[in-house]
Design a protein around this motif. Sequence first.
Motif, PDB file in Angstrom:
ATOM      1  N   LEU A 120       0.824  -1.216   0.000  1.00 24.52           N
ATOM      2  CA  LEU A 120       0.000   0.000   0.000  1.00 24.52           C
ATOM      3  C   LEU A 120       0.857   1.265   0.000  1.00 24.52           C
ATOM      4  CD1 LEU A 120      -2.795  -1.030   2.518  1.00 24.52           C
ATOM      5  CD2 LEU A 120      -3.121  -0.475   0.104  1.00 24.52           C
ATOM      6  N   GLU A 121       1.829   1.297   0.916  1.00 21.97           N
ATOM      7  CA  GLU A 121       2.569   2.542   1.109  1.00 21.97           C
ATOM      8  C   GLU A 121       4.064   2.414   0.865  1.00 21.97           C
ATOM      9  OE1 GLU A 121      -0.803   4.675   1.646  1.00 21.97           O
ATOM     10  OE2 GLU A 121       1.252   5.463   1.566  1.00 21.97           O
ATOM     11  N   GLY A 122       4.559   1.184   0.735  1.00 18.24           N
ATOM     12  CA  GLY A 122       5.983   1.003   0.546  1.00 18.24           C
ATOM     13  C   GLY A 122       6.456  -0.218   1.290  1.00 18.24           C
ATOM     14  N   PRO A 123       7.552  -0.832   0.843  1.00 20.17           N
ATOM     15  CA  PRO A 123       8.007  -2.093   1.444  1.00 20.17           C
ATOM     16  C   PRO A 123       8.474  -1.950   2.872  1.00 20.17           C
ATOM     17  CG  PRO A 123       9.653  -1.227  -0.067  1.00 20.17           C
ATOM     18  CD  PRO A 123       8.431  -0.377  -0.231  1.00 20.17           C
ATOM     19  N   GLY A 124       8.871  -0.765   3.252  1.00 15.08           N
ATOM     20  CA  GLY A 124       9.355  -0.568   4.609  1.00 15.08           C
ATOM     21  C   GLY A 124       8.304  -0.038   5.560  1.00 15.08           C
ATOM     22  N   ALA A 125       7.072   0.067   5.053  1.00 15.45           N
ATOM     23  CA  ALA A 125       6.004   0.618   5.879  1.00 15.45           C
ATOM     24  C   ALA A 125       5.001  -0.440   6.323  1.00 15.45           C
ATOM     25  CB  ALA A 125       5.272   1.730   5.122  1.00 15.45           C
ATOM     26  N   GLY A 126       5.032  -1.594   5.675  1.00 16.24           N
ATOM     27  CA  GLY A 126       4.077  -2.642   6.014  1.00 16.24           C
ATOM     28  C   GLY A 126       4.225  -3.813   5.074  1.00 16.24           C
TER      29      GLY A 126
END
Lengths: 114, 112
Positions: free
Chosen positions: A95-101
């Motif tokens: 949804l928001e980026g690989p490091g965000a969730g």
Amino acid sequence: KAGVTQTPRYLIKTRGQQVTLSCSPISGHRSVSWYQQTPGQGLQFLFEYFSETQRNKGNFPGRFSGRQFSNSRSEMNVSTLELGDSALYLCASSLEGPGAGEQYFGPGTRLTVT
Amino acid sequence: GENVEQHPSTLSVQEGDSAVIKCTYSDSASNYFPWYKQELGKRPQLIIDIRSNVGEKKDQRIAVTLNKTAKHFSLHITETQPEDSAVYFCAANDNAGNMLTFGGGTRLMVKP
């Protein structure tokens, strides 16, 4: 909800050629990341796109490039192929980026360079 | 940039035993630490993750612990089963959250 899809699944190319791989993310996901997976190097980050903008790039030569379209589908291109480019190329969407969730991986494209 | 090291590279345990995989990271700004499991011939799948404001997280037989001071985190699998056999990857994010750096992977083999 359909998962991440990648085409083609298998590809055989000759040194010096170029190749384009495609990734369709999960509907609603705006982030697409690309990884190269080899037995010796594990999962290496190539680049990440979010809303058509490349936000981050890994330590790969300029022969590796990518883009993202307005529908979030992404392509990566490798020019002047070398034998060492043989690998499994995975894309992943989130949804928001690989490091965000959580990110969801596609099945991968196995590229063989001869 | 971020550097993630993972140990051991291979781990063999007897069914029912516990397995522990350890990772260290270099960037003190990292705040998200996921673990992915990749079965043979399949895509990686998230099995558990932890954020820097939590020291431990459990999900049934799987737990992850995080030591921010020492910059290391670990995956614990209890009562291992043959279906736990796979390659496990740890990862850490950059401070903007736009990329993940993965460890080199641990091949876990659970012997029946």
